[in-house]
Design an enzyme around this catalytic site. Sequence first.
Site, PDB file in Angstrom:
ATOM      1  N   SER A  53       1.897  -3.924  -6.695  1.00 46.22           N
ATOM      2  CA  SER A  53       2.723  -4.006  -7.760  1.00 46.22           C
ATOM      3  C   SER A  53       2.524  -3.260  -8.963  1.00 46.22           C
ATOM      4  O   SER A  53       2.653  -2.038  -9.162  1.00 46.22           O
ATOM      5  CB  SER A  53       2.438  -5.744  -8.096  1.00 46.22           C
ATOM      6  OG  SER A  53       3.342  -5.870  -9.014  1.00 46.22           O
ATOM      7  N   ASP A 267       7.395  -3.577 -13.615  1.00 47.96           N
ATOM      8  CA  ASP A 267       6.251  -3.106 -12.976  1.00 47.96           C
ATOM      9  C   ASP A 267       6.457  -2.075 -11.688  1.00 47.96           C
ATOM     10  O   ASP A 267       7.517  -1.861 -11.536  1.00 47.96           O
ATOM     11  CB  ASP A 267       5.469  -4.374 -12.642  1.00 47.96           C
ATOM     12  CG  ASP A 267       5.902  -4.943 -11.555  1.00 47.96           C
ATOM     13  OD1 ASP A 267       7.005  -5.041 -11.363  1.00 47.96           O
ATOM     14  OD2 ASP A 267       5.288  -5.871 -10.848  1.00 47.96           O
ATOM     15  N   ASP A 271       9.406  -6.387  -9.563  1.00 50.54           N
ATOM     16  CA  ASP A 271       9.476  -7.621  -9.544  1.00 50.54           C
ATOM     17  C   ASP A 271       9.069  -8.345 -10.992  1.00 50.54           C
ATOM     18  O   ASP A 271       9.330  -9.648 -11.098  1.00 50.54           O
ATOM     19  CB  ASP A 271       8.749  -8.295  -8.307  1.00 50.54           C
ATOM     20  CG  ASP A 271       7.393  -8.214  -8.367  1.00 50.54           C
ATOM     21  OD1 ASP A 271       6.946  -7.831  -9.130  1.00 50.54           O
ATOM     22  OD2 ASP A 271       6.819  -8.836  -7.454  1.00 50.54           O
ATOM     23  N   GLU A 361       6.858 -16.739 -14.857  1.00 52.34           N
ATOM     24  CA  GLU A 361       5.448 -16.642 -15.458  1.00 52.34           C
ATOM     25  C   GLU A 361       5.453 -15.629 -16.521  1.00 52.34           C
ATOM     26  O   GLU A 361       6.560 -15.013 -16.715  1.00 52.34           O
ATOM     27  CB  GLU A 361       4.434 -15.866 -14.446  1.00 52.34           C
ATOM     28  CG  GLU A 361       4.341 -16.801 -13.015  1.00 52.34           C
ATOM     29  CD  GLU A 361       3.216 -16.066 -12.092  1.00 52.34           C
ATOM     30  OE1 GLU A 361       2.088 -16.849 -12.041  1.00 52.34           O
ATOM     31  OE2 GLU A 361       3.629 -14.967 -11.695  1.00 52.34           O
ATOM     32  N   ALA A 362       4.414 -16.153 -17.515  1.00 52.11           N
ATOM     33  CA  ALA A 362       4.446 -15.340 -18.835  1.00 52.11           C
ATOM     34  C   ALA A 362       4.514 -13.834 -18.661  1.00 52.11           C
ATOM     35  O   ALA A 362       5.138 -13.169 -19.475  1.00 52.11           O
ATOM     36  CB  ALA A 362       3.444 -15.890 -19.740  1.00 52.11           C
ATOM     37  N   ASN A 363       3.799 -13.334 -17.391  1.00 53.83           N
ATOM     38  CA  ASN A 363       3.738 -11.794 -16.968  1.00 53.83           C
ATOM     39  C   ASN A 363       5.393 -11.224 -16.861  1.00 53.83           C
ATOM     40  O   ASN A 363       5.416  -9.932 -16.827  1.00 53.83           O
ATOM     41  CB  ASN A 363       2.904 -11.809 -15.867  1.00 53.83           C
ATOM     42  CG  ASN A 363       3.308 -12.261 -14.725  1.00 53.83           C
ATOM     43  OD1 ASN A 363       4.662 -12.266 -14.478  1.00 53.83           O
ATOM     44  ND2 ASN A 363       2.493 -12.574 -13.670  1.00 53.83           N
ATOM     45  N   SER A 491      -9.673 -15.283 -10.320  1.00 49.99           N
ATOM     46  CA  SER A 491      -8.782 -14.375  -9.790  1.00 49.99           C
ATOM     47  C   SER A 491      -8.552 -14.622  -8.220  1.00 49.99           C
ATOM     48  O   SER A 491      -9.494 -15.463  -7.831  1.00 49.99           O
ATOM     49  CB  SER A 491      -9.377 -13.109 -10.161  1.00 49.99           C
ATOM     50  OG  SER A 491      -8.532 -12.100  -9.313  1.00 49.99           O
ATOM     51  N   GLY A 492      -7.532 -14.406  -8.240  1.00 45.48           N
ATOM     52  CA  GLY A 492      -7.104 -14.520  -6.533  1.00 45.48           C
ATOM     53  C   GLY A 492      -7.413 -13.602  -5.588  1.00 45.48           C
ATOM     54  O   GLY A 492      -7.520 -13.639  -4.396  1.00 45.48           O
ATOM     55  N   THR A 493      -7.935 -12.241  -6.228  1.00 44.64           N
ATOM     56  CA  THR A 493      -8.254 -11.080  -5.307  1.00 44.64           C
ATOM     57  C   THR A 493      -9.532 -10.481  -5.491  1.00 44.64           C
ATOM     58  O   THR A 493      -9.963  -9.757  -4.885  1.00 44.64           O
ATOM     59  CB  THR A 493      -7.103 -10.063  -5.661  1.00 44.64           C
ATOM     60  OG1 THR A 493      -6.767  -9.633  -7.248  1.00 44.64           O
ATOM     61  CG2 THR A 493      -5.908 -10.410  -5.015  1.00 44.64           C
TER      62      THR A 493
END
Length: 535
Positions: A53, A267, A271, A361-363, A491-493
């Site tokens: 992404s 991006d 997406d 999402e805000a992103n 963070s998820g990552t």
Amino acid sequence: MHPKTVKQNIQYGTAGFRTKASNLGYIMYRMGLLAVLRSRYKQGVIGVMITASHNPESDNGVKLIDPHGEMMEQSWEELATRIANVQDDELEAVIKEIVQEYNIDMSTRVNILIGKDTRPSSPSLSKSVVDGILALSGKPVDYGIVTTPQLHYFVKCRNTQNAYGVGTEEGYYTKLVTAFKKLRGDNYTNGNYTNRVLYDGANGVGARKIKYFQERLGESLKIELYNDAGIGTGKLNYLCGADYVKSQQSFPTGVPVEPNVRCVSVDGDADRIVYYYVDEDNKFHLLDGDRIATLIAGYLKELVLGTGIDLNLGLIQTAYANGASTDYITRQLQVPVACVSTGVKHLHHKALEYDVGVYFEANGHGTVIFSKNAKDKLNEAAKNNSLSEEQQKVANKLLALIDVINETVGDAISDMLLVETILHAKGWGVQQWEETYTDLPNKLLKVTVEDRNVISTKDAERQCTTPVGLQEEIDTLVKKYNKGRSFVRPSGTEDIVRVYAEAATQEETDKLAAEVATKVYELAGGIGTMPEIPA
């Protein structure tokens, strides 16, 4: 062929696995294995998307797509993590365990769809996925370089025997463009709306695929393309793309700065999308996922009321949504709002509870989902002679609008066509859109920690439960500021903690964010430089 090369464990996060491309070969092979197991278990076509992404070009990643084009079910994320981290000599035993536990018929013939973004590492990693699929006698179907939303769309098409749409690239372009042109009609401009948009393709797959739309849309929407370099030339996501524009609040490299002209950035895998412009005083204005969500929800509410059909409409946000947008949606638009944990899978799941579920999402990642009930009622209304001519017309308009939308997942190009349709219908320029409400100043900081798992949250990530005492400190700091709000989440990552803050002024916001970040550093095992609090 694909031995485990990395000692430390890796976790299947909100967007699958994501790390340095050089460390992913064995994971790709194992996800090929998992895709075949999942496909046989679900008795449907599964997708494997190779992308990272908005990450730098040196990274890559992989995620699995379930039969309805949605993210893979959460319980199988744990299996993905388990398969990715097991030692080579234990892999076969773990596969056998899963087969037995889920009672999977290993004789079923299955197709696995593969897509990849434009990263130089994607072709070799795709080969590793293919090896994994073949190892369990699955059939790989390689779509080559496609946007992430396209692969989600193809998976759903294949599993609905093309009832959702024709599962080819041509089918995808035809569905979206035909619906867009039908709604636009012959008048390409309207009121303050002009049919021109500057498009930043992030030097990724979104730049490649928009060219097919440019050809088909022609004069109905003039898309001027920037940052459209092919493989190995322009650097993917570097100083450009939706994440850069959102986080830096500034123009991407290469896009001309013209006052009051609508600009969009997508991006690396197309997406996510954000809109932006500069005014006559050269001041930068961002219209992010919150703005897109409110525009869509407001317009859909108008149309639903216009049909006279009883459909429940809801908007789903995360804690990152600007407080001013939530206030506008609930008070002005009077659309119910639900808040869920960060991650598209959570928003998508909640949106399914409504007849018309808008989520963003805000992103800039989001879409709209229409229930079967909503589609059935609209199809009936469009042909129902007992309704007024105007109600039938609005029902037909809503049905065409559904075809502009990729309901499977957030789709930057589809979302752009939807926004352009709504602005055209309202006769709005980018300034009228922005004037609907005023954002509260906000700030996002990162704190590097030894272990992100020391942070746990509840209430859609708005409240911190561990470490003990951190939430009390945040509450005390927030009370000092007018319209103050702040939350933290891991963070998820990677081992970082994200800190979000908003307040009545930018100065107060910056201070609040830095103060909360300092408390996170002190109480959650911060490493590196301690955050600085502005004087």
